[in-house]
Design a protein around this motif. Structure first.
Motif, PDB file in Angstrom:
ATOM      1  N   ARG A 216       0.824  -1.211   0.000  1.00 38.10           N
ATOM      2  CA  ARG A 216       0.000   0.000   0.000  1.00 38.10           C
ATOM      3  C   ARG A 216       0.860   1.265   0.000  1.00 38.10           C
ATOM      4  O   ARG A 216       0.558   2.234  -0.698  1.00 38.10           O
ATOM      5  CB  ARG A 216      -0.928   0.016   1.220  1.00 38.10           C
ATOM      6  N   LYS A 217       1.939   1.261   0.764  1.00 42.19           N
ATOM      7  CA  LYS A 217       2.753   2.469   0.906  1.00 42.19           C
ATOM      8  C   LYS A 217       3.606   2.772  -0.324  1.00 42.19           C
ATOM      9  O   LYS A 217       3.975   3.924  -0.555  1.00 42.19           O
ATOM     10  CB  LYS A 217       3.656   2.349   2.135  1.00 42.19           C
ATOM     11  N   ILE A 218       3.904   1.744  -1.107  1.00 39.60           N
ATOM     12  CA  ILE A 218       4.783   1.973  -2.258  1.00 39.60           C
ATOM     13  C   ILE A 218       4.004   2.364  -3.521  1.00 39.60           C
ATOM     14  O   ILE A 218       4.589   2.869  -4.485  1.00 39.60           O
ATOM     15  CB  ILE A 218       5.647   0.716  -2.538  1.00 39.60           C
ATOM     16  N   CYS A 219       2.694   2.163  -3.531  1.00 38.78           N
ATOM     17  CA  CYS A 219       1.905   2.372  -4.756  1.00 38.78           C
ATOM     18  C   CYS A 219       1.959   3.811  -5.272  1.00 38.78           C
ATOM     19  O   CYS A 219       2.141   4.045  -6.473  1.00 38.78           O
ATOM     20  CB  CYS A 219       0.457   1.952  -4.526  1.00 38.78           C
ATOM     21  N   LEU A 220       1.798   4.804  -4.384  1.00 43.08           N
ATOM     22  CA  LEU A 220       1.792   6.197  -4.836  1.00 43.08           C
ATOM     23  C   LEU A 220       3.151   6.648  -5.364  1.00 43.08           C
ATOM     24  O   LEU A 220       3.215   7.282  -6.433  1.00 43.08           O
ATOM     25  CB  LEU A 220       1.296   7.128  -3.724  1.00 43.08           C
ATOM     26  N   PRO A 221       4.269   6.353  -4.672  1.00 43.89           N
ATOM     27  CA  PRO A 221       5.575   6.686  -5.264  1.00 43.89           C
ATOM     28  C   PRO A 221       5.801   6.026  -6.620  1.00 43.89           C
ATOM     29  O   PRO A 221       6.384   6.637  -7.522  1.00 43.89           O
ATOM     30  CB  PRO A 221       6.580   6.170  -4.220  1.00 43.89           C
ATOM     31  N   VAL A 222       5.335   4.793  -6.776  1.00 50.17           N
ATOM     32  CA  VAL A 222       5.481   4.105  -8.072  1.00 50.17           C
ATOM     33  C   VAL A 222       4.653   4.810  -9.141  1.00 50.17           C
ATOM     34  O   VAL A 222       5.097   4.968 -10.288  1.00 50.17           O
ATOM     35  CB  VAL A 222       5.076   2.618  -7.941  1.00 50.17           C
ATOM     36  N   PHE A 223       3.439   5.238  -8.779  1.00 55.38           N
ATOM     37  CA  PHE A 223       2.598   6.018  -9.696  1.00 55.38           C
ATOM     38  C   PHE A 223       3.334   7.290 -10.137  1.00 55.38           C
ATOM     39  O   PHE A 223       3.374   7.628 -11.326  1.00 55.38           O
ATOM     40  CB  PHE A 223       1.292   6.377  -8.994  1.00 55.38           C
ATOM     41  N   PHE A 387       9.637  12.027  -0.117  1.00 52.94           N
ATOM     42  CA  PHE A 387       9.146  12.046   1.264  1.00 52.94           C
ATOM     43  C   PHE A 387       8.213  10.871   1.567  1.00 52.94           C
ATOM     44  O   PHE A 387       8.125  10.426   2.707  1.00 52.94           O
ATOM     45  CB  PHE A 387       8.450  13.380   1.550  1.00 52.94           C
ATOM     46  N   LEU A 388       7.547  10.338   0.544  1.00 51.36           N
ATOM     47  CA  LEU A 388       6.693   9.171   0.745  1.00 51.36           C
ATOM     48  C   LEU A 388       7.511   7.887   0.876  1.00 51.36           C
ATOM     49  O   LEU A 388       7.106   6.945   1.571  1.00 51.36           O
ATOM     50  CB  LEU A 388       5.706   9.025  -0.419  1.00 51.36           C
ATOM     51  N   THR A 389       8.661   7.842   0.222  1.00 47.86           N
ATOM     52  CA  THR A 389       9.489   6.634   0.216  1.00 47.86           C
ATOM     53  C   THR A 389      10.392   6.550   1.436  1.00 47.86           C
ATOM     54  O   THR A 389      10.763   5.459   1.871  1.00 47.86           O
ATOM     55  CB  THR A 389      10.337   6.581  -1.076  1.00 47.86           C
ATOM     56  N   LEU A 390      10.751   7.685   1.995  1.00 48.94           N
ATOM     57  CA  LEU A 390      11.680   7.713   3.132  1.00 48.94           C
ATOM     58  C   LEU A 390      11.196   6.867   4.317  1.00 48.94           C
ATOM     59  O   LEU A 390      11.987   6.092   4.884  1.00 48.94           O
ATOM     60  CB  LEU A 390      11.933   9.162   3.558  1.00 48.94           C
TER      61      LEU A 390
END
Length: 412
Positions: A216-223, A387-390
């Motif tokens: 769930r947490k990685i989906c937006l950075p991948v987008f 900042f989302l991936t950190l």
């Protein structure tokens, strides 16, 4: 002797998979390279080319996830062969330069065909190589993306210049068809013993996938990485033509530099991965920082074609590193749970959905405002992704330390 024979078989399988994935990029980059001629001859407009990019991205994204679910249950060669066949057939049909609606339909089917390959190739690697070796091999396999981009630029530029616009689709179709023959000969006999084939109920369910916090947490950075990375390669030809007014043969000298630097980024990933203690998320954080800096230079400096090519190369290379981390290494964490192709498909779903949204929006922004607003959006998005991936990177780092402590206590 037996060990040497096994090594040779692995090398042949690796080569066939590598060439196949390289070939489909040649059959994807042809639209980008031909975009100048297509607009000049009045076949398509920039906005319609942008829509085609969106069509490809959306169908490819949906296809990656759909095929990923199926790909964990059937022999991987089935998907590879079907994908190569569809890709070759659609590109051959596009040689006729059909009406726009038919063009969009065929380009969409082309996207679906290409979406069948990557998850299946990752499964081939996981079946043929031991687990730790598979991660290393996958990081090399993913360089086929950059190799395909480089060859796509060089081959398609030569085709458009010396053979004509229609052959920009026919010759890539022939190249993909040749790879189909190689795959038919060498990949269909790979022994597959994945639990997904022994017990289909053991494949990761949708609920298990979406309740996993890491996913769930990685989906937006991948987008976000998809919004930027794939739009670099999609729009770079038109950018140099419109910003600097040079012809296709001179453009090729600059745009080929971008995927070459991207290839370098993918090649150094294993080194970065080791330095970051096999934490792919920390590698992504560093890559997003480089992407942000390069995009800011494109917004405020852009003094020459060489400087722009260097900055775009850094953007593409940094996000190629992210691509390797998120779409190749991260899915391998789910190997024991029978979910490599499913997780890989989900990551591509978000990456190409990002590409499609970006392609559609940027196509309408570029015509009246040029490329500066596009680069500004890329810079902002890179900062958000960083900042989302950190937190993901820090969480993974803590988990590794906990495992190391537990192992030490167990050995005492």
């Amino acid at each position: 002797m037996q060990k040497e024979t096994k090594r040779i078989k692995r090398l042949i399988i690796f080569a066939v998979c590598y060439l196949s994935y390289t070939a489909i990029y040649i059959a994807r980059m042809n639209l980008s390279i031909a975009s100048v001629e297509l607009t000049t001859e009045g076949v398509l407009t920039a906005s319609r080319i942008g829509v085609l990019g969106t069509v490809f991205a959306v169908i490819y994204a949906a296809g990656r996830f759909f095929n990923g679910r199926i790909g964990d249950k059937i022999h991987p060669s089935v998907h590879i062969l079907a994908g190569l066949l569809l890709t070759a057939a659609c590109n051959a049909a596009l040689t006729a330069l059909p009406p726009y609606a038919v063009f969009a339909l065929l380009w969409g089917v082309n996207a679906f065909g290409q979406s069948m390959l990557w998850g299946a190739i990752l499964r081939v690697v996981a079946e043929v190589y031991p687990e730790r070796k598979a991660k290393k091999v996958s990081s090399y396999m993913v360089t086929s993306v950059a190799t395909g981009n480089v060859l796509g630029i060089l081959v398609n530029t030569a085709i458009v210049k010396y053979c004509g616009l229609k052959y920009a689709f026919l010759i890539p179709a022939a190249i993909v068809a040749a790879c189909f023959i190689f795959a038919l000969i060498f990949l269909t006999r790979i022994p597959v013993e994945a639990r997904a084939e022994k017990d289909k109920t053991q494949v990761l369910t949708f609920k298990e996938i979406f309740t996993d916090k890491r996913v769930r947490k990685i989906c937006l950075p991948v987008f976000i990485h998809g919004v930027i990375k794939d739009n670099v390669s999609f729009w770079m030809t038109l950018f140099f033509a419109s910003a600097y007014g040079i012809d296709l043969s001179k453009i090729a000298l600059f745009i080929v530099f971008i995927p070459l630097v991207g290839l370098l980024g993918r090649l150094i990933f294993p080194v970065l991965y080791r330095i970051m203690k096999e934490n792919e998320h920390f590698v992504s954080v560093a890559a997003y920082a480089i992407c942000f800096a390069a995009c800011m230079f494109l917004v405020f400096v852009r003094s020459s074609m060489v400087f722009s090519a260097v900055c775009l190369g850094l953007v593409y290379a940094s996000l190629s590193v992210v691509n390797t981390a998120a779409l190749s290494i991260f899915p391998l964490r789910f190997a024991e749970r029978g979910g490599i192709a499913s997780i890989s498909g989900l990551m591509d779903l978000f990456a190409y959905f990002g590409y499609g949204v970006g392609s559609l929006v940027f196509g309408y922004v570029i015509e009246p405002f040029g490329f500066t607003p596009v680069f500004a959006v890329w810079a902002a998005l890179a900062a958000v992704a960083l900042f989302l991936t950190l937190p993901l990177a820090k969480s993974e780092g803590k988990a590794v330390k906990t495992n190391e402590i537990n192992e030490e206590e167990g050995n005492e």
